[in-house]
Design an enzyme around this catalytic site. Structure first.
Site, PDB file in Angstrom:
ATOM      1  N   HIS A  38       0.830  -1.206   0.000  1.00 58.18           N
ATOM      2  CA  HIS A  38       0.000   0.000   0.000  1.00 58.18           C
ATOM      3  C   HIS A  38       0.866   1.258   0.000  1.00 58.18           C
ATOM      4  O   HIS A  38       0.581   2.217  -0.722  1.00 58.18           O
ATOM      5  CB  HIS A  38      -0.948   0.011   1.203  1.00 58.18           C
ATOM      6  CG  HIS A  38      -2.252  -0.641   0.935  1.00 58.18           C
ATOM      7  ND1 HIS A  38      -2.401  -2.011   0.863  1.00 58.18           N
ATOM      8  CD2 HIS A  38      -3.472  -0.109   0.700  1.00 58.18           C
ATOM      9  CE1 HIS A  38      -3.667  -2.285   0.611  1.00 58.18           C
ATOM     10  NE2 HIS A  38      -4.340  -1.152   0.495  1.00 58.18           N
ATOM     11  N   LYS A 103     -10.227  -7.388   8.219  1.00 52.63           N
ATOM     12  CA  LYS A 103     -10.903  -7.587   9.495  1.00 52.63           C
ATOM     13  C   LYS A 103     -10.717  -6.339  10.343  1.00 52.63           C
ATOM     14  O   LYS A 103      -9.723  -5.635  10.213  1.00 52.63           O
ATOM     15  CB  LYS A 103     -10.404  -8.833  10.217  1.00 52.63           C
ATOM     16  CG  LYS A 103      -8.967  -8.768  10.682  1.00 52.63           C
ATOM     17  CD  LYS A 103      -8.556 -10.052  11.381  1.00 52.63           C
ATOM     18  CE  LYS A 103      -7.101  -9.926  11.848  1.00 52.63           C
ATOM     19  NZ  LYS A 103      -6.613 -11.143  12.472  1.00 52.63           N
TER      20      LYS A 103
END
Length: 183
Positions: A38, A103
């Site tokens: 990222h 999550k």
């Protein structure tokens, strides 16, 4: 209850029909990326460079797999904590990303970007990586091989189970469950 299939890349009409709390099965091509990947994509986009795959209508799974057992395309493939990607996510969503699988909770900025871009956040069950890996039919490293398990992979998935946590309207399953519990 009917089996709700979500296609990847995603179709906007499918995304719009999803609601927080829906159980879905994702089928098609998705991409993996974690913290280090990222950061590289974010820096590339900030400097006007191309990133390794087209974001438009795609899904990123926040996952770094374990090594594949013989005869399998991938090892254990459980989700990682999504909030670690929060500082990069609004930019990716603004450039066409439509779904994320991970999550845990997301920041207010990410939720705003989800709503603004009519995207969706899915949760996969943490601790079920071996089971989740059975839905992965093919795994190919497409970029940042030097990052090892954090390299970007293109996955072909069939019926990858997930739960809609945040829908296009900003409804957040985590908040709804807390409200129900408090009643």
């Amino acid at each position: 209850m009917d089996k709700m299939i979500v296609h990847a890349p995603m179709l906007q009409e499918e995304i719009d029909a999803l609601s927080a709390g829906d159980y879905v099965y994702i089928t098609g091509k998705i991409y993996t990326a974690r913290d280090a990947a990222h950061l590289r994509m974010y820096e590339a986009m900030q400097s006007g460079k191309e990133i390794p795959f087209k974001l438009e209508n795609n899904i990123i799974y926040y996952m770094g797999p374990s090594p594949a057992r013989e005869g399998r395309p991938i090892g254990s493939a459980g989700p990682t904590t999504s909030s670690r990607m929060d500082k990069y996510t609004p930019l990716l969503l603004d450039h066409g990303l439509k779904g994320m699988i991970g999550k845990g909770r997301r920041s207010g900025e990410v939720i705003e970007a989800i709503v603004r871009n009519k995207a969706v956040y899915f949760a996969a069950v943490g601790g079920a990586g071996a089971l989740l890996s059975k839905a992965i039919k093919k795994s190919t490293v497409i970029a940042y091989d030097d990052l090892g398990t954090e390299a970007i992979r293109e996955l072909e998935v069939q019926d990858l189970p997930a739960i809609v946590v945040i829908d296009t309207r900003g409804c957040n399953l985590y908040d709804e469950v807390v409200k129900k519990y408090r009643k």
